[in-house]
Design a protein around this motif. Structure first.
Motif, mmCIF file in Angstrom:
data_model
loop_
_atom_site.group_PDB
_atom_site.id
_atom_site.type_symbol
_atom_site.label_atom_id
_atom_site.label_comp_id
_atom_site.label_asym_id
_atom_site.label_seq_id
_atom_site.Cartn_x
_atom_site.Cartn_y
_atom_site.Cartn_z
ATOM 1 N N GLU A 1 15.839 9.818 -7.177
ATOM 2 C CA GLU A 1 15.656 11.161 -7.739
ATOM 3 C C GLU A 1 14.206 11.378 -8.185
ATOM 4 O OE1 GLU A 1 18.602 11.530 -10.782
ATOM 5 O OE2 GLU A 1 20.238 11.867 -9.345
ATOM 6 N N ILE A 2 13.551 10.304 -8.632
ATOM 7 C CA ILE A 2 12.124 10.401 -8.979
ATOM 8 C C ILE A 2 11.315 10.739 -7.730
ATOM 9 C CG2 ILE A 2 10.098 9.151 -9.802
ATOM 10 C CD1 ILE A 2 11.974 7.451 -11.545
ATOM 11 N N ILE A 3 11.603 10.052 -6.618
ATOM 12 C CA ILE A 3 10.878 10.310 -5.369
ATOM 13 C C ILE A 3 11.110 11.740 -4.907
ATOM 14 C CG2 ILE A 3 10.655 9.654 -2.936
ATOM 15 C CD1 ILE A 3 11.518 6.802 -3.821
ATOM 16 N N ALA A 4 12.362 12.202 -5.008
ATOM 17 C CA ALA A 4 12.651 13.591 -4.638
ATOM 18 C C ALA A 4 11.844 14.553 -5.505
ATOM 19 C CB ALA A 4 14.150 13.876 -4.781
ATOM 20 N N GLY A 5 11.698 14.223 -6.783
ATOM 21 C CA GLY A 5 10.899 15.048 -7.682
ATOM 22 C C GLY A 5 9.423 15.042 -7.308
ATOM 23 N N ILE A 6 8.922 13.889 -6.889
ATOM 24 C CA ILE A 6 7.529 13.784 -6.433
ATOM 25 C C ILE A 6 7.320 14.666 -5.208
ATOM 26 C CG2 ILE A 6 5.850 12.224 -5.377
ATOM 27 C CD1 ILE A 6 7.111 10.002 -7.207
ATOM 28 N N HIS A 7 8.246 14.586 -4.261
ATOM 29 C CA HIS A 7 8.150 15.411 -3.051
ATOM 30 C C HIS A 7 8.175 16.901 -3.388
ATOM 31 C CE1 HIS A 7 9.663 12.059 -0.117
ATOM 32 N NE2 HIS A 7 8.453 11.842 -0.583
ATOM 33 N N ARG A 8 9.045 17.260 -4.312
ATOM 34 C CA ARG A 8 9.109 18.677 -4.686
ATOM 35 C C ARG A 8 7.802 19.112 -5.352
ATOM 36 N NH1 ARG A 8 13.717 20.947 -8.713
ATOM 37 N NH2 ARG A 8 12.518 19.672 -10.181
ATOM 38 N N SER A 9 7.219 18.259 -6.171
ATOM 39 C CA SER A 9 5.944 18.588 -6.811
ATOM 40 C C SER A 9 4.843 18.795 -5.785
ATOM 41 C CB SER A 9 5.540 17.476 -7.785
ATOM 42 O OG SER A 9 6.428 17.404 -8.875
ATOM 43 N N VAL A 10 4.813 17.917 -4.781
ATOM 44 C CA VAL A 10 3.802 18.034 -3.725
ATOM 45 C C VAL A 10 3.965 19.339 -2.969
ATOM 46 C CG1 VAL A 10 3.072 17.087 -1.494
ATOM 47 C CG2 VAL A 10 3.401 15.564 -3.433
ATOM 48 N N THR A 11 5.188 19.650 -2.572
ATOM 49 C CA THR A 11 5.408 20.864 -1.773
ATOM 50 C C THR A 11 5.169 22.125 -2.597
ATOM 51 O OG1 THR A 11 7.807 20.724 -2.199
ATOM 52 C CG2 THR A 11 6.973 19.757 -0.156
ATOM 53 N N ARG A 12 5.503 22.094 -3.866
ATOM 54 C CA ARG A 12 5.207 23.253 -4.726
ATOM 55 C C ARG A 12 3.710 23.463 -4.844
ATOM 56 N NH1 ARG A 12 9.469 22.845 -9.862
ATOM 57 N NH2 ARG A 12 11.257 23.802 -8.768
ATOM 58 N N ARG A 13 2.975 22.383 -4.980
ATOM 59 C CA ARG A 13 1.526 22.478 -5.094
ATOM 60 C C ARG A 13 0.918 23.042 -3.801
ATOM 61 N NH1 ARG A 13 -2.921 20.834 -8.713
ATOM 62 N NH2 ARG A 13 -4.741 20.864 -7.375
ATOM 63 N N VAL A 14 1.372 22.493 -2.681
ATOM 64 C CA VAL A 14 0.818 22.917 -1.393
ATOM 65 C C VAL A 14 1.205 24.351 -1.073
ATOM 66 C CG1 VAL A 14 0.910 22.493 1.091
ATOM 67 C CG2 VAL A 14 0.653 20.573 -0.485
ATOM 68 N N TRP A 15 2.476 24.691 -1.301
ATOM 69 C CA TRP A 15 2.889 26.066 -0.996
ATOM 70 C C TRP A 15 2.255 27.055 -1.964
ATOM 71 C CZ3 TRP A 15 3.825 28.740 2.870
ATOM 72 C CH2 TRP A 15 4.321 30.029 2.764
ATOM 73 N N GLY A 16 2.028 26.639 -3.209
ATOM 74 C CA GLY A 16 1.321 27.505 -4.140
ATOM 75 C C GLY A 16 -0.060 27.864 -3.632
ATOM 76 N N MET A 17 -0.699 26.921 -2.932
ATOM 77 C CA MET A 17 -2.002 27.167 -2.334
ATOM 78 C C MET A 17 -1.871 28.046 -1.091
ATOM 79 S SD MET A 17 -4.554 24.269 -0.689
ATOM 80 C CE MET A 17 -3.321 23.839 0.548
ATOM 81 N N ALA A 18 -0.856 27.769 -0.253
ATOM 82 C CA ALA A 18 -0.722 28.459 1.034
ATOM 83 C C ALA A 18 -0.092 29.846 0.919
ATOM 84 C CB ALA A 18 0.114 27.607 1.989
ATOM 85 N N SER A 19 0.661 30.084 -0.136
ATOM 86 C CA SER A 19 1.430 31.332 -0.234
ATOM 87 C C SER A 19 0.552 32.563 -0.416
ATOM 88 C CB SER A 19 2.432 31.239 -1.393
ATOM 89 O OG SER A 19 1.742 31.057 -2.621
ATOM 90 N N ARG A 20 -0.719 32.372 -0.696
ATOM 91 C CA ARG A 20 -1.627 33.518 -0.848
ATOM 92 C C ARG A 20 -1.736 34.321 0.440
ATOM 93 N NH1 ARG A 20 -7.789 31.576 0.092
ATOM 94 N NH2 ARG A 20 -7.922 33.800 0.447
ATOM 95 N N PHE A 21 -1.393 33.704 1.576
ATOM 96 C CA PHE A 21 -1.466 34.404 2.858
ATOM 97 C C PHE A 21 -0.218 35.226 3.151
ATOM 98 C CE2 PHE A 21 -4.167 30.533 3.714
ATOM 99 C CZ PHE A 21 -5.373 31.208 3.620
#
Length: 259
Positions: free
Chosen positions: A182-202
């Motif tokens: 569950e920690i690893i799943a949380g890490i993955h979610r954090s990464v994708t939230r960070r990346v999509w937060g950057m990409a979603s401006r488009f």
């Protein structure tokens, strides 16, 4: 016509030899010398394929180490090479999300693969392959095991995206007896939230093409699709998108010289 693309990243060096529609590829760690990594990986791929360097009509370099490659014919930025390579692998333009070892980038391109806009995170390890490597080490697992361990797990909240603080947070969660998966799943979610937060401006894209070494992580891919609310395509050769784009630019240059 045989051309080469050499993509020297901070963590990995990718080389592509392109002949018509035949793509030969090789990846090796960059190590301490970008020039040596680029040259040695290029020469190793030549040996594997049986081609001679004299048969390569043009060589284009890209990536952060491109300026150190004194054996290439031209250097092209990784933004343009990644877009060109991604569009070759998946036609129709759209949004390229590339998560590499030390940076992540989002590139908006038109149907022909021309770059319309881009954004990049190259100041912080958060949302990169390096972040995942540090977290895997803290958890005592190999980075290649992360996807399987996180599969179908409910993610725990990881509040910090700073690598140092997130590592401390993970160690604290382990000490409290939290489930490692569950920690690893949380890490993955954090990464994708960070990346999509950057990409979603488009805004919404007709398709999202996921490239870079992290694109091989199926759980990250699925969670990115959930964050984006859209399908995410991860082409088989996505890790080589930059090197492939460089080889395509080399083919263009060689064709102009011959015409």
């Amino acid at each position: 016509m045989l051309t080469a693309g050499i993509d020297v990243g901070s963590v990995a060096t990718k080389v592509v030899l392109l002949r018509d529609h035949e793509i030969y590829h090789l990846v090796r760690p960059t190590g301490w010398s970008p020039r040596d990594a680029g040259l040695n990986t290029f020469q190793e791929l030549l040996q594997q394929t049986g081609y001679q360097e004299s048969e390569v009509v043009c060589k284009v370099g890209t990536g952060y180490g491109r300026i150190s490659l004194d054996f290439i014919d031209k250097a092209v930025t990784e933004i343009h090479c990644h877009a060109r390579g991604a569009n070759y692998l998946v036609n129709g333009g759209g949004l390229v999300i590339d998560i590499g070892g030390q940076d992540s980038k989002a590139i908006l391109m038109n149907d022909e693969g021309k770059v319309l806009d881009f954004t990049m995170n190259d100041k912080c390890a958060a949302g990169t392959g390096r972040f995942l490597q540090v977290m895997a080490a803290a958890l005592g697992v190999d980075v290649s095991q992360l996807a399987e361990l996180a599969k179908d797990q409910q993610p725990l909240e990881i509040n910090s995206m700073c690598t140092v603080f997130a590592e401390s947070e993970v160690i604290s969660l382990l000490a409290k007896g939290s489930n490692k998966q569950e920690i690893i799943a949380g890490i993955h979610r954090s990464v994708t939230r960070r990346v999509w937060g950057m990409a979603s401006r488009f805004g919404a894209a007709k398709q999202i093409i996921f490239t870079g070494g992290v694109a091989k992580n199926l759980d990250v891919r699925n969670r990115l699709a959930k964050e984006a609310g859209a399908p995410v395509i991860a082409p088989e050769l996505g890790q080589f998108a930059g090197a492939l784009g460089a080889a395509l630019y080399a083919r263009d240059l060689a064709s102009k010289e011959l015409s």
